[in-house]
Design an enzyme around this catalytic site. Sequence first.
Site, PDB file in Angstrom:
ATOM      1  N   ASP B 138      73.976  52.090 128.395  1.00  0.00           N
ATOM      2  CA  ASP B 138      74.504  50.888 127.762  1.00  0.00           C
ATOM      3  C   ASP B 138      73.350  49.929 127.460  1.00  0.00           C
ATOM      4  O   ASP B 138      72.558  49.604 128.354  1.00  0.00           O
ATOM      5  CB  ASP B 138      75.529  50.218 128.680  1.00  0.00           C
ATOM      6  CG  ASP B 138      76.467  49.312 127.903  1.00  0.00           C
ATOM      7  OD1 ASP B 138      76.511  49.397 126.657  1.00  0.00           O
ATOM      8  OD2 ASP B 138      77.180  48.514 128.546  1.00  0.00           O
ATOM      9  N   TYR B 140      72.005  46.246 125.306  1.00  0.00           N
ATOM     10  CA  TYR B 140      72.267  44.808 125.487  1.00  0.00           C
ATOM     11  C   TYR B 140      71.829  44.112 124.202  1.00  0.00           C
ATOM     12  O   TYR B 140      71.160  43.093 124.244  1.00  0.00           O
ATOM     13  CB  TYR B 140      71.423  44.363 126.690  1.00  0.00           C
ATOM     14  CG  TYR B 140      71.807  43.096 127.393  1.00  0.00           C
ATOM     15  CD1 TYR B 140      73.106  42.848 127.817  1.00  0.00           C
ATOM     16  CD2 TYR B 140      70.829  42.139 127.698  1.00  0.00           C
ATOM     17  CE1 TYR B 140      73.421  41.696 128.509  1.00  0.00           C
ATOM     18  CE2 TYR B 140      71.129  40.983 128.401  1.00  0.00           C
ATOM     19  CZ  TYR B 140      72.436  40.771 128.806  1.00  0.00           C
ATOM     20  OH  TYR B 140      72.747  39.639 129.504  1.00  0.00           O
ATOM     21  N   HIS B 145      75.666  37.221 123.036  1.00  0.00           N
ATOM     22  CA  HIS B 145      76.228  37.527 124.355  1.00  0.00           C
ATOM     23  C   HIS B 145      75.169  37.330 125.447  1.00  0.00           C
ATOM     24  O   HIS B 145      75.427  36.695 126.470  1.00  0.00           O
ATOM     25  CB  HIS B 145      76.745  38.968 124.367  1.00  0.00           C
ATOM     26  CG  HIS B 145      77.146  39.471 125.725  1.00  0.00           C
ATOM     27  ND1 HIS B 145      78.343  39.135 126.319  1.00  0.00           N
ATOM     28  CD2 HIS B 145      76.508  40.282 126.616  1.00  0.00           C
ATOM     29  CE1 HIS B 145      78.427  39.720 127.508  1.00  0.00           C
ATOM     30  NE2 HIS B 145      77.329  40.415 127.710  1.00  0.00           N
ATOM     31  N   ARG B 154      71.927  32.509 134.938  1.00  0.00           N
ATOM     32  CA  ARG B 154      70.592  31.916 135.120  1.00  0.00           C
ATOM     33  C   ARG B 154      70.472  30.717 134.190  1.00  0.00           C
ATOM     34  O   ARG B 154      69.844  30.803 133.126  1.00  0.00           O
ATOM     35  CB  ARG B 154      69.493  32.931 134.749  1.00  0.00           C
ATOM     36  CG  ARG B 154      69.422  34.188 135.600  1.00  0.00           C
ATOM     37  CD  ARG B 154      68.439  35.200 135.014  1.00  0.00           C
ATOM     38  NE  ARG B 154      68.806  35.566 133.649  1.00  0.00           N
ATOM     39  CZ  ARG B 154      69.698  36.498 133.332  1.00  0.00           C
ATOM     40  NH1 ARG B 154      70.300  37.187 134.282  1.00  0.00           N
ATOM     41  NH2 ARG B 154      69.999  36.735 132.078  1.00  0.00           N
ATOM     42  N   GLU B 210      84.518  44.115 127.526  1.00  0.00           N
ATOM     43  CA  GLU B 210      83.378  43.807 126.653  1.00  0.00           C
ATOM     44  C   GLU B 210      83.527  44.601 125.367  1.00  0.00           C
ATOM     45  O   GLU B 210      83.740  45.816 125.396  1.00  0.00           O
ATOM     46  CB  GLU B 210      82.041  44.129 127.341  1.00  0.00           C
ATOM     47  CG  GLU B 210      81.701  43.149 128.453  1.00  0.00           C
ATOM     48  CD  GLU B 210      80.265  43.280 128.964  1.00  0.00           C
ATOM     49  OE1 GLU B 210      79.603  44.285 128.644  1.00  0.00           O
ATOM     50  OE2 GLU B 210      79.818  42.363 129.688  1.00  0.00           O
ATOM     51  N   GLU B 212      82.208  46.465 122.401  1.00  0.00           N
ATOM     52  CA  GLU B 212      80.983  47.181 122.046  1.00  0.00           C
ATOM     53  C   GLU B 212      81.281  48.272 121.025  1.00  0.00           C
ATOM     54  O   GLU B 212      82.433  48.684 120.847  1.00  0.00           O
ATOM     55  CB  GLU B 212      80.348  47.850 123.284  1.00  0.00           C
ATOM     56  CG  GLU B 212      80.027  46.890 124.415  1.00  0.00           C
ATOM     57  CD  GLU B 212      79.087  47.486 125.459  1.00  0.00           C
ATOM     58  OE1 GLU B 212      78.439  48.510 125.158  1.00  0.00           O
ATOM     59  OE2 GLU B 212      79.010  46.916 126.556  1.00  0.00           O
ATOM     60  N   ASP B 244      83.599  48.110 127.580  1.00  0.00           N
ATOM     61  CA  ASP B 244      82.843  48.186 128.832  1.00  0.00           C
ATOM     62  C   ASP B 244      83.510  47.256 129.843  1.00  0.00           C
ATOM     63  O   ASP B 244      83.084  46.124 130.054  1.00  0.00           O
ATOM     64  CB  ASP B 244      81.396  47.761 128.543  1.00  0.00           C
ATOM     65  CG  ASP B 244      80.524  47.707 129.788  1.00  0.00           C
ATOM     66  OD1 ASP B 244      80.828  48.420 130.764  1.00  0.00           O
ATOM     67  OD2 ASP B 244      79.550  46.945 129.772  1.00  0.00           O
ATOM     68  N   ARG B 248      83.496  40.785 136.937  1.00  0.00           N
ATOM     69  CA  ARG B 248      82.450  39.747 136.952  1.00  0.00           C
ATOM     70  C   ARG B 248      82.093  39.280 138.347  1.00  0.00           C
ATOM     71  O   ARG B 248      80.931  38.933 138.618  1.00  0.00           O
ATOM     72  CB  ARG B 248      82.905  38.542 136.117  1.00  0.00           C
ATOM     73  CG  ARG B 248      83.229  38.854 134.677  1.00  0.00           C
ATOM     74  CD  ARG B 248      82.036  39.412 133.935  1.00  0.00           C
ATOM     75  NE  ARG B 248      82.377  39.686 132.534  1.00  0.00           N
ATOM     76  CZ  ARG B 248      81.576  40.356 131.718  1.00  0.00           C
ATOM     77  NH1 ARG B 248      80.408  40.825 132.128  1.00  0.00           N
ATOM     78  NH2 ARG B 248      81.943  40.579 130.481  1.00  0.00           N
ATOM     79  N   GLN B 251      80.023  41.920 139.946  1.00  0.00           N
ATOM     80  CA  GLN B 251      78.713  41.924 139.292  1.00  0.00           C
ATOM     81  C   GLN B 251      77.797  40.836 139.854  1.00  0.00           C
ATOM     82  O   GLN B 251      76.623  41.070 140.124  1.00  0.00           O
ATOM     83  CB  GLN B 251      78.921  41.729 137.787  1.00  0.00           C
ATOM     84  CG  GLN B 251      77.678  41.883 136.938  1.00  0.00           C
ATOM     85  CD  GLN B 251      77.995  41.807 135.435  1.00  0.00           C
ATOM     86  OE1 GLN B 251      79.150  41.688 135.037  1.00  0.00           O
ATOM     87  NE2 GLN B 251      76.967  41.877 134.608  1.00  0.00           N
ATOM     88  N   TYR B 255      74.416  42.626 141.612  1.00  0.00           N
ATOM     89  CA  TYR B 255      73.546  43.116 140.539  1.00  0.00           C
ATOM     90  C   TYR B 255      72.055  42.927 140.763  1.00  0.00           C
ATOM     91  O   TYR B 255      71.248  43.529 140.045  1.00  0.00           O
ATOM     92  CB  TYR B 255      73.978  42.529 139.188  1.00  0.00           C
ATOM     93  CG  TYR B 255      73.262  41.292 138.737  1.00  0.00           C
ATOM     94  CD1 TYR B 255      73.485  40.076 139.369  1.00  0.00           C
ATOM     95  CD2 TYR B 255      72.364  41.330 137.682  1.00  0.00           C
ATOM     96  CE1 TYR B 255      72.831  38.938 138.948  1.00  0.00           C
ATOM     97  CE2 TYR B 255      71.704  40.196 137.260  1.00  0.00           C
ATOM     98  CZ  TYR B 255      71.940  39.000 137.892  1.00  0.00           C
ATOM     99  OH  TYR B 255      71.289  37.877 137.478  1.00  0.00           O
ATOM    100  N   LYS B 264      80.787  47.908 136.794  1.00  0.00           N
ATOM    101  CA  LYS B 264      80.917  48.483 135.461  1.00  0.00           C
ATOM    102  C   LYS B 264      81.426  49.914 135.460  1.00  0.00           C
ATOM    103  O   LYS B 264      81.917  50.371 134.422  1.00  0.00           O
ATOM    104  CB  LYS B 264      79.531  48.488 134.776  1.00  0.00           C
ATOM    105  CG  LYS B 264      78.922  47.113 134.551  1.00  0.00           C
ATOM    106  CD  LYS B 264      79.489  46.441 133.313  1.00  0.00           C
ATOM    107  CE  LYS B 264      78.624  45.275 132.869  1.00  0.00           C
ATOM    108  NZ  LYS B 264      79.091  44.723 131.581  1.00  0.00           N
ATOM    109  N   THR B 268      85.329  53.020 131.432  1.00  0.00           N
ATOM    110  CA  THR B 268      84.851  52.659 130.101  1.00  0.00           C
ATOM    111  C   THR B 268      85.803  53.335 129.126  1.00  0.00           C
ATOM    112  O   THR B 268      86.103  54.519 129.291  1.00  0.00           O
ATOM    113  CB  THR B 268      83.405  53.162 129.887  1.00  0.00           C
ATOM    114  OG1 THR B 268      82.548  52.559 130.854  1.00  0.00           O
ATOM    115  CG2 THR B 268      82.902  52.841 128.480  1.00  0.00           C
ATOM    116  N   GLU B 384      82.889  34.848 128.106  1.00  0.00           N
ATOM    117  CA  GLU B 384      82.359  33.922 127.104  1.00  0.00           C
ATOM    118  C   GLU B 384      83.442  32.969 126.595  1.00  0.00           C
ATOM    119  O   GLU B 384      83.226  31.758 126.499  1.00  0.00           O
ATOM    120  CB  GLU B 384      81.753  34.719 125.938  1.00  0.00           C
ATOM    121  CG  GLU B 384      80.476  35.451 126.336  1.00  0.00           C
ATOM    122  CD  GLU B 384      80.148  36.614 125.420  1.00  0.00           C
ATOM    123  OE1 GLU B 384      79.437  36.407 124.436  1.00  0.00           O
ATOM    124  OE2 GLU B 384      80.627  37.740 125.696  1.00  0.00           O
TER     125      GLU B 384
END
Lengths: 440, 440
Positions: B138, B140, B145, B154, B210, B212, B244, B248, B251, B255, B264, B268, B384
Site C-alpha cells: 500500500d 501513500y 490525505h 504529528r 480509506e 483507494e 483499506d 484508527r 493505529q 504504529y 489495517k 481490505t 478526514e
Amino acid sequence: MSLIDHTHQADAQSWVTSANAPDTDFPIQNLPYGLFRRTGSNEDARVGIAIGEQILDLRKAASLGRWATDVEVMLQALAQGDLNTFMAQAAARRRRLRHALFDALLAGSPQEAALRAALLPQSEAQMAVPCRIGDYTDFYTGIHHATTVGKLFRPDNPLLPNYKWVPIGYHGRSSSIGVSGGAVRRPLGQLKAPDADVPVLASCKRLDYELELGVFVAGGNALGEPIPMAQADEHLFGLTLLNDWSARDVQAWEYQPLGPFLAKNFGTTISPWIVSMEALEPFRIAFAHPADDPQPLPYLDSAKNRSEGGYDIELEVFLQTAAMRVAGLSAVRLMRSNFKHAYWTLAQMLTHHASNGCNMQPGDLLGTGTQSGPEACEGGSLLELSLGGKQDVILPNGEIRRFLQDGDTVIIRGHATRPGARRIGFGDCSATVMPAPELP
Amino acid sequence: MSLIDHTHQADAQSWVTSANAPDTDFPIQNLPYGLFRRTGSNEDARVGIAIGEQILDLRKAASLGRWATDVEVMLQALAQGDLNTFMAQAAARRRRLRHALFDALLAGSPQEAALRAALLPQSEAQMAVPCRIGDYTDFYTGIHHATTVGKLFRPDNPLLPNYKWVPIGYHGRSSSIGVSGGAVRRPLGQLKAPDADVPVLASCKRLDYELELGVFVAGGNALGEPIPMAQADEHLFGLTLLNDWSARDVQAWEYQPLGPFLAKNFGTTISPWIVSMEALEPFRIAFAHPADDPQPLPYLDSAKNRSEGGYDIELEVFLQTAAMRVAGLSAVRLMRSNFKHAYWTLAQMLTHHASNGCNMQPGDLLGTGTQSGPEACEGGSLLELSLGGKQDVILPNGEIRRFLQDGDTVIIRGHATRPGARRIGFGDCSATVMPAPELP
C-alpha cells in the site's frame, strides 16, 4: 514441560549412521522438513526429511516403505511437493507422521532395507523455499536489539511506550524470500546524508544482516476469528533461521511514517529445513517478563506460556569475507545469542497477529525480529556491533567491517541442547553479498 | 496521448444491448476481467469479462467461439480460472486478446449467435478475488490525505521531509483481501486512551474506510533487477477500487516505530473487476509536480510520465446505514475526489518498488493510498471528514457519524469520462461492517 515422547529419547540411534554423529544437526530426534530436487535435474521439487547427511525422499519413501493407511495418505500428499497441505493438518496428525518416520529410521527397523533406496545425500540436493509463503510478517521481539537500535534512531526515546504491551510487527515481502546457499544483491536506494540538501539514488553503503528465527504457521484461522493463547501452539508448525537483510541508509530516510519498506524487501534468506515444534519440545523453558515490567494483557497470557512459552535455542552469526575465502580461511563467528532473550513468545506473536481477526494461513512465516543478547558483543546485526557504524569490527585476519562488503558471506547457525536431550540443529542459513546493479 | 485504437471509439456498440446504456460501467470499450462462479454452484471459479449487465464466460467462449490460434491459447488458459498466467503475458499479447474480444462482442459480429450461450447475467454470479495476490503493498500517494492525517498524528510535522522525494509505501496483508459484496468484522485491538495509564483489549471505536485505487502487476521482474520508468507501463495490468479498512485507535497506539499492522490487516475490500490499462488509455493526463516542489529524481522521471503519467478517474464514497436500509433509503454520497490529485503516478510506484531489486510478480497488488481531494469535503476517509473524530458528519436522514457503526455499508465507486470517449466504470467496491467478536 510437556509430555516428552519416545521420539525425544537421547539414546535413540538411526540406521542412517551419519545421524548418530554427536555434532550432526539432524539426528533421528530432529526430522525437519525441506523441499529439494537432485542438483542439476529438472525433477519437480519434492518434500524430504533431513537425517544425518542424507535426505529421506518422501516420494520414494511413500512407495518403497510399509506404512499405516493414514500415514501413507499424508506421505502421498507430501510426495507431490506440497508441504502446505500437510502443515494444515491437526497437530496430532503431524505428530503421527513424525512417529512413523522416527520408527522407520530407527536402528533395527524392518523398514531399513526398503528405505535405503529413498535416501539422497544432502550434498547432491538443491534446496528450495520449503512451502508456499502466502504472507510474511516480521516481529520485533528482541528487546535488546530494539533498545540498542532505538538509541541510534531516537536517542531520547529508544524503547517506545508500546513496546512492553504490544508485540510489535509489520508486514514483509514474501516474493523475495530465498533459501540458504544463494546470493543477495546489494540494493540501490534513495540515500540522504544528514547534511545533504537532497537525496540521491545510489548503492546501499550500510548493508547489514539481522539474526532472526522464523516460525511457520500450521493450520490457520478463519477471517474474523482470533486464535486464543490456549490454542496458539496447535497453529505453529516449526522454525527456521532467518536473515532479514537490511539497508540501514535506505531505512533511515524512508521509514517514517509507515515503517521499513525498500530497506528490507530486497531479500530475506531462510535455512532450508523447518525444524518442527515437536522436535523442539524438550527445549521449552519458562517464560516471564521481569516483575517490574508490565505483565501481558490477558489475551496474551496463559499458564502454558508462563511455564513453557520460551525456547532455549542458541544462535550464532558467522562471516566469511572474499579475502578469507581466497586465503582458505573458515568463516569467523561474529557473535552468539539465544532466543530465550526474546521479550515475546512465538505463541504471543501468533495470538496477537490474529487478535484482530487477521486470517493466518498454512505456510505463513513470522520472523521473530533480531535476537540480540543483553551484552554489547551479542548484537544480532552489524549496526549493533559497530555502534551504528561508528566503530570498527576487527576480524581475526585483520580485515575490518562496519557494514557488509560485496563478497561477504553471512552464515547464521542455530541449535538447541540440554542435558539428557539430543542436540537439535537447524543447518546453515547462508548467503553471499553480490555487487549492486549499475545506476540507471 | 498514446495512440488510441479502435477499441476506444466512443460510438462502438455491442450486440449485448445492456452494454450500450449510457450509464453502464461496462461498455464494450471497457472489458474488465473478473473471477466468478454461478451463485450457489460448486463450479470451479472461472475468468469472465463484464459486458453491460452480463459476463462473458471465457471457458464457454473459448469452446463456442471462433478464434485465431494465439487468441484461443490465451482463452484456454483463462478458461482454467488462472488469470495470473495471462497477466504475465507481454502487453502486446494482452492487447491482442482485448481486440479479439472487442471484435467478437461488437454489434454485427458473426460470433454473436455462438457467444450468446457464453453469457451469464451478473445478477446470477458470485465474484471472487480475481487472481492470486502474492504480495500486497500500500502506497501513500494522496498528498492531501497525507497532509491532513499527518496534522492529526504529528501537528508540528504533518508532511515529513521524505514525502516529496520517496513514493512512501509499506507492505500489507494479502490473505485478508476480499471482494466487494462481503462483510468486514470490526476488530478487537489494543487501545490506549491518551490519559490512560495502560492499554486494554477492546473492540475498535474508530473504525474507518480509506478510498483507494489498486493496480495489479502484469509481468514481473527478476529478483535484483530494477524496472526502469521507460518499461513501467508494460508491467501494469489494470485497476480496481480498494477500501483499506482502518482501525484508527489501534493505529495510533501500535504504529511506532514499524508502521501500521493490526490497524489495517483485518480486511481490505476490492471491486471485482480489473479494468485493464488498455481500457484506461483515453484517460491518461499530463502529470507534473508543482514547480516549487522538488522534481523527481531521474530514476522516477520519464518523458512519458510527464506527458501522460496521470489518470483522470473520478472517485466517490457512499454510505448506507442499517437505519437507511430499513427505511428503504439509498446510500448517500459522502465525498468525491479524483485520482489526478495523487502526488506519484502508478509508474513511479512500480519503479520505486522495484528500484532496490524487489521482485514483482504477476497478480501483485499495489494500493495507491487514500485519494483525498484538496478541499476539506473531499477527504477520502471519515478521519478526514470528521476532523479526527472531533466533528459530526451529518447524514441526510439525520443520523450522524464520526466513525463507522456496525451495519454501515461503505461503497466506493469510480469512473473515467472525457469528451469523445465512452465512460468507463469500475463497478461497486462495497462491504458492510459486522459486530466485533466477543472479548476473550
